[in-house]
Design a protein around this motif. Structure first.
Motif, short mmCIF file in Angstrom:
data_model
loop_
_atom_site.label_atom_id
_atom_site.label_comp_id
_atom_site.label_asym_id
_atom_site.label_seq_id
_atom_site.Cartn_x
_atom_site.Cartn_y
_atom_site.Cartn_z
N THR A 241 0.75 -1.42 0.23
CA THR A 241 0.07 -0.12 -0.01
C THR A 241 0.78 1.46 0.53
OG1 THR A 241 -0.14 -0.28 2.64
CG2 THR A 241 -2.17 -1.35 1.28
N TRP A 242 2.22 1.31 0.77
CA TRP A 242 2.87 1.72 0.01
C TRP A 242 3.16 2.75 -1.02
CZ3 TRP A 242 5.40 4.87 4.69
CH2 TRP A 242 4.21 4.42 5.98
N PHE A 243 3.44 1.92 -2.23
CA PHE A 243 3.88 2.43 -3.67
C PHE A 243 2.99 3.20 -4.17
CE2 PHE A 243 6.18 -1.58 -2.93
CZ PHE A 243 6.84 -1.83 -3.95
N ASP A 244 3.25 3.99 -5.02
CA ASP A 244 2.90 5.22 -5.65
C ASP A 244 2.18 6.23 -4.67
OD1 ASP A 244 3.47 3.96 -8.24
OD2 ASP A 244 1.78 3.33 -7.67
N ARG A 245 2.32 6.81 -3.15
CA ARG A 245 1.92 6.98 -2.30
C ARG A 245 2.99 9.01 -2.41
NH1 ARG A 245 -3.08 6.50 -1.13
NH2 ARG A 245 -3.31 8.19 0.47
N ASP A 246 2.62 9.97 -2.44
CA ASP A 246 3.16 11.06 -2.59
C ASP A 246 3.69 10.63 -0.37
OD1 ASP A 246 2.25 11.14 -4.85
OD2 ASP A 246 1.30 13.01 -3.59
N LEU A 247 5.44 10.78 -0.05
CA LEU A 247 5.27 10.96 0.99
C LEU A 247 6.13 12.16 1.65
CD1 LEU A 247 6.49 6.47 0.48
CD2 LEU A 247 4.57 7.48 1.32
N THR A 248 6.74 11.90 2.65
CA THR A 248 7.56 12.79 2.97
C THR A 248 8.48 12.34 4.01
OG1 THR A 248 7.76 15.13 3.47
CG2 THR A 248 5.94 13.44 4.49
N VAL A 249 9.56 13.24 4.84
CA VAL A 249 9.99 12.51 6.20
C VAL A 249 9.33 13.34 7.64
CG1 VAL A 249 12.18 12.15 6.98
CG2 VAL A 249 11.83 11.50 4.90
N VAL B 253 10.73 17.63 13.04
CA VAL B 253 10.85 17.58 11.77
C VAL B 253 9.67 17.12 11.11
CG1 VAL B 253 12.49 16.24 11.15
CG2 VAL B 253 12.31 18.14 9.83
N LYS B 254 8.73 18.22 10.31
CA LYS B 254 8.59 17.58 9.39
C LYS B 254 8.41 18.13 8.24
CE LYS B 254 3.74 16.38 8.52
NZ LYS B 254 1.92 16.57 7.75
N ILE B 255 8.61 17.17 7.07
CA ILE B 255 8.83 18.39 5.76
C ILE B 255 7.64 18.33 4.65
CG2 ILE B 255 9.93 17.97 3.39
CD1 ILE B 255 11.76 18.39 5.94
N ASP B 256 7.28 19.45 5.12
CA ASP B 256 5.66 19.25 4.80
C ASP B 256 5.77 20.08 3.48
OD1 ASP B 256 4.34 19.53 7.39
OD2 ASP B 256 5.13 22.13 7.09
N LYS B 257 5.72 18.44 2.19
CA LYS B 257 5.59 19.04 0.91
C LYS B 257 6.20 17.41 0.98
CE LYS B 257 9.77 19.55 -1.55
NZ LYS B 257 10.63 21.18 -2.14
N MET C 35 18.85 15.24 3.15
CA MET C 35 19.65 15.93 4.77
C MET C 35 19.81 17.44 4.32
SD MET C 35 20.79 13.59 7.17
CE MET C 35 20.02 12.68 6.38
N LYS C 36 20.11 17.80 2.85
CA LYS C 36 19.92 19.12 2.66
C LYS C 36 18.74 19.69 3.39
CE LYS C 36 21.79 21.51 -0.94
NZ LYS C 36 22.31 22.11 -0.16
N LEU C 37 17.84 19.02 3.54
CA LEU C 37 15.88 19.61 3.14
C LEU C 37 15.96 19.72 5.12
CD1 LEU C 37 13.76 18.35 0.85
CD2 LEU C 37 13.62 19.80 1.11
N ILE C 38 16.60 18.28 5.37
CA ILE C 38 16.44 18.29 7.04
C ILE C 38 17.07 19.69 7.85
CG2 ILE C 38 16.76 16.82 9.08
CD1 ILE C 38 16.11 14.96 7.08
N ALA C 39 18.02 19.31 7.15
CA ALA C 39 19.48 20.81 7.93
C ALA C 39 18.26 21.91 7.63
CB ALA C 39 20.39 20.51 7.43
N SER C 40 17.43 22.24 6.08
CA SER C 40 17.04 23.46 6.47
C SER C 40 15.94 23.74 7.13
CB SER C 40 16.08 23.83 5.21
OG SER C 40 15.82 24.91 4.89
N ALA C 41 15.03 22.82 7.15
CA ALA C 41 13.76 22.13 8.77
C ALA C 41 14.11 22.48 10.37
CB ALA C 41 12.97 21.22 8.31
#
Length: 448
Positions: free
Chosen positions: A122-130, A146-150, A207-213
């Motif tokens: 069920t995780w296939f073809d889903r829009d995912l984030t971290v 942290v939650k990457i909001d996109k 890692m760049k996204l997480i550091a920014s967040a």
């Protein structure tokens, strides 16, 4: 308000809770905020706790992912017992590996571990984030959520044209080779300036996204507890708004209802002769064997604090009762043969008492009778479930906590469909029913 308006209010509050509680860390943060706003005082492990007094309201967290909250009845005396609700904050997900780099065929991927028993297809073809917790080193080690909001990740299915009929009929992705989210192409990561990516053990774009967040430099990230999550928000659905569609219904339903019931009954706690307690644990989906799991020392430690040499621990335990509250399997109309003929829970018909002769659940005749009595007093309908003899059976924190503590225990839960899917479903009215059952338990249970 009419009952339908009341149940709708509960459902909307729950959906809001779900959308904030995207990981166990966020679930505990949201719950802590709710408790603090209701006048609860935080206790800190490692520091001396104040002496208990009637009317006190406290909560304590462990590892930022488990929480225990309790109120002391106005008529409590030492040894009177505890009315406990046990639930869990975690759900099956994809946890990031210590080294996240996974490049192949000019794609940047993110290396993950399968946490718990998920329905991974069920995780296939889903829009995912971290989302999750990051440990940053400045002058000291600092914890940041942290939650990457996109949407940044996706696990694409293989096109029908490239699979055989046999492969399509028995879709069984290899968890190590096929359940790996894509985050970027190699070209895109170079454009973003991921210099030295070939030498790094991490996925540089991530890692760049997480550091920014979390507002730090990439090199300041020491470690993390991060999960891949679905970005689609929880929502109320169905023609008559009778369903909730979301990730993490198992077991944030129980976390929400237990916390709400504890707060809803604060107005009569002064008449109670017992302690009311809500325990929300991490790591149930992987066996509860951790310091912050139900198999750890969190409950024994809190009980030791309550006893505090004023009564025998055995006296307190003998007068206590635990409701282990987790998901229950609703009858699936497309697979009705999977249910035992006389035990077929359905949505909208109330909480489910769960039985298993092999103690996969902790319910017995006496503890089930207590649940039925409490439900009757609260005017809450009750259902019953037992798995078929030729089917496997899940388990809960109920047998673990009852074995660890010796407390009388019953396993109950909300009927739901698609359990352990990335997108589960339940009934809106059942959020109200479960909350009301827990309220009745807090208000009406007396030691047996």
């Amino acid at each position: 308000m009419l009952k339908s308006e009341i149940t709708g209010t509960y459902a909307r509050e729950f959906v809001d809770f779900l959308n904030k509680a995207c990981t166990p860390f966020h679930a505990v943060k949201v719950t802590s905020d709710i408790l603090r706003n209701a006048g609860f005082t935080e206790l800190t492990e490692g520091k001396i706790w104040p002496e208990l007094s009637c009317g006190d309201k406290y909560y304590v967290t462990r590892n930022d992912s488990s929480i225990v909250a309790f109120t002391v009845g106005g008529k409590y005396t030492s040894g009177n017992g505890i009315k406990i609700i046990g639930a869990h904050t975690d759900s099956p997900n994809l946890a990031l590996k210590p080294k996240t780099r996974s490049t192949k065929d000019k794609y940047e991927r993110v290396a993950v571990q399968c946490y718990g028993g998920g329905l991974w297809h069920t995780w296939f073809d889903r829009d995912l984030t971290v989302a999750g917790r990051v440990v940053v080193k400045r002058e000291t080690l600092e914890k940041r959520f942290v939650k990457i909001d996109k949407p940044i990740l996706r696990i694409p299915s293989l096109a029908i044209h490239l699979t055989s009929g046999t492969e399509r009929e028995s879709f069984a992705p290899n968890k190590e080779r096929h359940v790996i989210p894509l985050i970027a192409t190699e070209l895109a990561s170079k454009i973003e300036g991921a210099d030295g990516a070939a030498k790094s053990s991490h996925c540089i774009p991530l890692m760049k996204l997480i550091a920014s967040a979390v507002d730090c430099k990439e090199e300041e990230i020491v470690d993390y507890d991060l999960s891949v999550i679905d970005t689609q928000a929880a929502t109320i659905g169905g023609v008559e708004d009778e369903f909730i569609f979301s990730a993490r219904l198992d077991n944030l339903i129980s976390c929400f209802c237990a916390t709400k019931a504890l707060i809803n009954t604060l107005n009569n706690m002064n008449e109670d002769s017992m302690i009311r307690m809500v325990c929300l644990f991490d790591h149930e989906e992987v066996g509860s064997s951790s310091p912050q799991g139900a198999g750890g020392t969190l409950i024994p430690d809190v009980i030791e604090y309550i006893v505090n040499n004023k009564c025998l621990r055995a006296t307190l335990v003998a007068n206590s009762f635990l409701l282990s509250v987790d998901g229950a399997h609703a009858l699936h109309p497309n697979y009705s043969e999977k249910h035992e003929d006389n035990h077929r829970p359905q949505l909208h018909l109330g909480p489910v008492i769960k039985y298993n002769a092999n103690t996969r659940y902790a319910t017995n005749g006496l503890t089930a009778a207590i649940v039925k009595d409490v439900a009757k007093k609260g005017e809450v309908p009750i259902q019953e479930f037992v798995v078929k003899n030729d089917s496997p059976c899940g388990s809960t924190i109920g047998p673990i906590l009852s074995t660890l503590s010796g407390i009388k225990t019953a396993d109950i839960g909300n009927a739901m469909l698609s359990m352990h899917s990335v997108r589960e479903m339940c009934g809106t009215v059942d959020i109200y029913y479960l909350t009301k059952l827990i309220e009745s338990f807090f208000e009406n249970y007396a030691a047996v």
